[in-house]
Design a protein around this motif. Structure first.
Motif, PDB file in Angstrom:
ATOM      1  N   THR A 141      45.333  26.753  60.789  1.00  0.00           N
ATOM      2  CA  THR A 141      45.849  27.318  59.548  1.00  0.00           C
ATOM      3  C   THR A 141      44.724  27.566  58.564  1.00  0.00           C
ATOM      4  O   THR A 141      43.746  26.833  58.517  1.00  0.00           O
ATOM      5  CB  THR A 141      46.894  26.361  58.919  1.00  0.00           C
ATOM      6  OG1 THR A 141      47.376  26.969  57.711  1.00  0.00           O
ATOM      7  CG2 THR A 141      46.290  25.002  58.622  1.00  0.00           C
ATOM      8  N   ASN A 142      44.861  28.657  57.817  1.00  0.00           N
ATOM      9  CA  ASN A 142      43.871  28.982  56.802  1.00  0.00           C
ATOM     10  C   ASN A 142      44.199  28.336  55.446  1.00  0.00           C
ATOM     11  O   ASN A 142      43.498  28.607  54.454  1.00  0.00           O
ATOM     12  CB  ASN A 142      43.793  30.510  56.619  1.00  0.00           C
ATOM     13  CG  ASN A 142      43.067  31.175  57.785  1.00  0.00           C
ATOM     14  OD1 ASN A 142      41.977  30.781  58.132  1.00  0.00           O
ATOM     15  ND2 ASN A 142      43.722  32.189  58.383  1.00  0.00           N
ATOM     16  N   MET A 143      45.268  27.497  55.422  1.00  0.00           N
ATOM     17  CA  MET A 143      45.671  26.909  54.164  1.00  0.00           C
ATOM     18  C   MET A 143      44.720  25.775  53.778  1.00  0.00           C
ATOM     19  O   MET A 143      44.579  25.452  52.603  1.00  0.00           O
ATOM     20  CB  MET A 143      47.107  26.368  54.283  1.00  0.00           C
ATOM     21  CG  MET A 143      48.144  27.472  54.462  1.00  0.00           C
ATOM     22  SD  MET A 143      49.818  26.790  54.590  1.00  0.00           S
ATOM     23  CE  MET A 143      50.025  26.011  52.943  1.00  0.00           C
TER      24      MET A 143
ATOM     25  N   GLY B 116      40.953  23.954  58.617  1.00  0.00           N
ATOM     26  CA  GLY B 116      41.459  25.017  59.467  1.00  0.00           C
ATOM     27  C   GLY B 116      40.631  26.283  59.330  1.00  0.00           C
ATOM     28  O   GLY B 116      40.378  26.988  60.323  1.00  0.00           O
TER      29      GLY B 116
ATOM     30  N   ASP C 273      37.932  33.584  58.793  1.00  0.00           N
ATOM     31  CA  ASP C 273      39.148  33.031  58.148  1.00  0.00           C
ATOM     32  C   ASP C 273      39.768  34.135  57.306  1.00  0.00           C
ATOM     33  O   ASP C 273      39.306  35.286  57.333  1.00  0.00           O
ATOM     34  CB  ASP C 273      38.805  31.777  57.325  1.00  0.00           C
ATOM     35  CG  ASP C 273      37.779  32.044  56.253  1.00  0.00           C
ATOM     36  OD1 ASP C 273      37.561  33.249  55.899  1.00  0.00           O
ATOM     37  OD2 ASP C 273      37.104  31.122  55.794  1.00  0.00           O
TER      38      ASP C 273
END
Length: 696
Positions: free
Chosen positions: A677-679, A683, A631
């Protein structure tokens, strides 16, 4: 009268001679044509190519009544009457033998046979039963009168010539045993003969027995007894013309065998090289010869044989000397002839010979010879030899021999002589040493002659390669035995001589007989290493073509789906199988877990990795890449290193558990390829992963 009588008795009645001519010389392996005298088998397998005798004579003489010292007798002033020794023997038997070998020659017909042609002249005088008292009476110098009183008397004189041919051949030649035989056939021509035999012969000679007017006297002879006098027709002629009897001839035979023991026979054989090619060498350790010689007779068809009653008193010596031209005319003039016959036969001196020769070395020999007469002493119409035993050591070589015979003869006389051969010359005596060493010598003999010997030569080797020329295929060129004496040639320089090279102009290995290996299927792989020489194949498959079971153009060795047609890009598998494989690997890869922030695998990941290994083994020809992802939490550089170490950790695990490292590669992408997504936490969890992808 008395001295003439003494001479007559001495010559006719007291000589005793040896049975064997050329005593000592005949033991020599280099006696050549002479050797047929004792045994006709001797001439084959001899040391000669040919041997030509120009002329030689052997004369023997002795006396068993008178003995002398030869040294003393040779000086001036020697008195025979005073110094000669008298030996009393009772009755005296005698033999005189002269033997002349004329022009003769021998030669080889083949490696196993030889022939000889010879001429020979011989003379014998045999006398038996002369009484000691008669000889003593004649020898008495105190008075001119004498009385002879012989109960039995016989004297024979005979001379004849021979022209003969000898044939001899090898009979057995088997390793160490060698036997040869020979025979001589002889045409005999009588030169002359006479014999006298008497019973109760009495002779009384009175030197003054007849008186004449005026007081002169002459001798008178009174005789009695029965006397037979036989002679060839020309014997009594007194004109000294040499004339052979018209009808006096016959045939004679000699036969003999020689055995040789050859324990070292292997030294005289090389391959098929027969002992004949070593004729220049004596090959025996022991040689034994047996022969019978002089079988036959001379038939004097015109000879005169008369018997007389010799009773007569006071025969006037002057009348005898005036009227008697010869003994025959004297007997017919004064005595009564009681019987007359025409013709008689004189037997040859038939004898048995045994000869044993022992080889101590190549040049030193010991010889034992015995001669035994097969004719009785009492046979008046026969010549006879004396029985003897002779022992002869000798030195023998090609050009020179020397021998010393020690002989005992039948009257117990012992004598020692010597002889030699030097190339073409030979000479010797069987009694010369004892004759000069005794004060009572009664023996004398001598022989000598000249010949032309042509000796056998050893096998030649002109090129010096150790192979005799007769076996050498290249006698003028040096070469090894393995190439039959020829130099080794190797035109193509492949190490195989041309004689053994099936392809002398092409380089080739020995196992293919000097020829280069071929390539029948033209696959670039030589037939000697091509396991499928008639099918084009691949080198890595030992010249055989690879299999393609499903016919998809991908060889089985590279086909992960041998029974399913596929594509080269998919290693022979169909697309559906590849998609299924990739999905399976992706599903397994999702559950590979690492310790947080590290590249070490959690224990529960081992179950998944075991399943992955099983899948990889199902596709042994496929290659895979292991991708590491993270990530975005943390620095970029840290995430990149972590993805790389995690990808390599999985790769190393698979290798450690049997996967071929050439099938695997590893790469880290860090945070470059997120799949969510890394948010959010969910994710980021998906982005921290390892993927295993099929490369082809």
């Amino acid at each position: 009268m008395k001295k003439i009588s003494i001479l007559l008795v001495f010559i006719m009645g007291t000589f005793i001679m040896d049975a064997q001519s050329y005593l000592g010389f005949l033991t020599d392996n280099y006696s050549g044509v002479h050797s047929l005298i004792s045994n006709p088998a001797n001439i084959t397998d001899s040391r000669f190519k040919t041997d030509i005798n120009l002329g030689g004579a052997s004369v023997f003489g002795g006396n068993n009544y008178y003995g002398i010292n030869v040294w003393n007798a040779s000086r001036n002033g020697y008195s025979f009457d005073m110094e000669a020794k008298i030996n009393s023997n009772g009755t005296n038997s005698a033999l005189v033998n002269a033997d002349i070998l004329g022009p003769s020659f021998m030669f080889n017909l083949s490696k196993n046979s030889s022939v000889a042609v010879f001429t020979r002249a011989r003379a014998f005088v045999n006398a038996n039963d002369f009484d000691d008292a008669s000889i003593a009476a004649i020898d008495d110098d105190s008075t001119r009168d004498f009385i002879l009183n012989e109960a039995q008397l016989n004297v024979l004189g005979h001379s004849w010539g021979e022209v003969g041919i000898t044939y001899a051949r090898t009979l057995i030649n088997k390793n160490k045993h060698f036997l040869k035989g020979g025979v001589s056939l002889k045409y005999l021509q009588g030169f002359g003969s006479a014999f006298v035999t008497g019973t109760d012969i009495y002779v009384d000679y009175d030197a003054d027995g007849t008186a004449f007017f005026g007081g002169e006297t002459t001798g008178s002879i009174t005789t009695s007894g029965d006397l037979t006098y036989a002679r060839s027709a020309e014997f009594d002629n007194d004109d000294y013309d040499i004339k052979l009897p018209d009808h006096a001839n016959g045939v004679g035979v000699d036969v003999g065998f020689v055995y040789e023991l050859r324990p070292s026979y292997k030294d005289y054989k090389t391959k098929d090289y027969s002992p004949y090619n070593f004729k220049h060498k004596n090959k025996y350790k022991l040689k034994v010869g047996v022969s019978i010689t002089d079988i036959g007779f001379v038939d004097y068809k015109d000879a005169v044989n008369e018997t007389f009653d010799v009773n007569f008193e006071d025969l006037n010596q002057d009348d005898y000397e005036d009227t008697a031209e010869d003994l025959g005319s004297f007997l017919n003039s004064y005595y009564i002839r009681t019987n007359t016959e025409t013709g008689y036969k004189i037997d040859l001196p038939t004898a048995l010979h045994l000869n044993v020769d022992w080889s101590l070395s190549n040049t030193i020999y010991l010889n034992l010879n015995t001669d035994y007469s097969l004719i009785s002493k009492n046979r008046i119409t026969a010549n006879r030899v004396s029985n003897l035993v002779s022992f002869t050591p000798r030195y023998e070589s090609k050009w020179f021999s020397f021998y010393v015979p020690f002989t005992v003869i039948e009257n117990k006389e012992f004598r020692v002589g010597y002889g030699f051969r030097a190339g073409p010359v030979y000479a010797g005596s069987g009694s010369i040493l004892s004759a000069f060493g005794s004060d009572n010598n009664r023996q004398a003999d001598v022989y000598a002659g000249v010949k032309v010997p042509v000796y056998q030569n050893g096998p030649s080797d002109k090129d010096g390669d150790g192979i005799y020329d007769k076996l050498d295929n290249c006698p003028k060129e040096f070469g090894p035995v393995s190439n039959n004496g020829c130099p080794i040639k190797d035109q193509d320089n492949d190490g195989i001589v041309d004689g053994e090279d099936a392809c002398p102009d092409e380089v080739g290995p020995e196992e293919n007989k000097g020829c280069p290996w071929g390539d029948k299927d033209n696959d670039g792989i030589l037939d000697n290493v091509d396991e499928c020489p008639e099918l084009a194949g691949n080198e890595e498959n030992n010249g055989c073509p690879f299999k393609d079971t499903d016919g998809d153009g991908v060889y089985d060795k590279d086909d992960d789906c041998i029974d399913q047609a596929g594509s080269v890009a998919n290693n022979g598998c169909p697309k559906e199988v590849i998609e299924k494989l990739q999905n399976t690997l992706n599903n397994y890869a999702k559950v590979i877990f690492f310790n947080y922030g590290k590249s070490t695998l959690k224990p529960e990941s081992s179950i998944v990795l075991a399943d992955i290994i099983t899948v990889l083994n199902e596709y042994p020809n496929s290659k895979f890449v292991i991708e590491g992802h993270t990530d975005s939490i943390g620095s970029y550089e840290l995430n990149q290193r972590l993805s790389e170490t995690r990808a390599n950790a999985v790769k190393n695990y698979l290798i450690e558990h049997g996967i071929d490292p050439t099938r695997l590669s590893a790469i880290g992408y860090g945070e470059k390829r997120p799949i969510a997504t890394n948010m959010y936490k969910a994710g980021r969890l998906q982005n921290r992963r390892v993927e295993i992808k099929l490369v082809n």
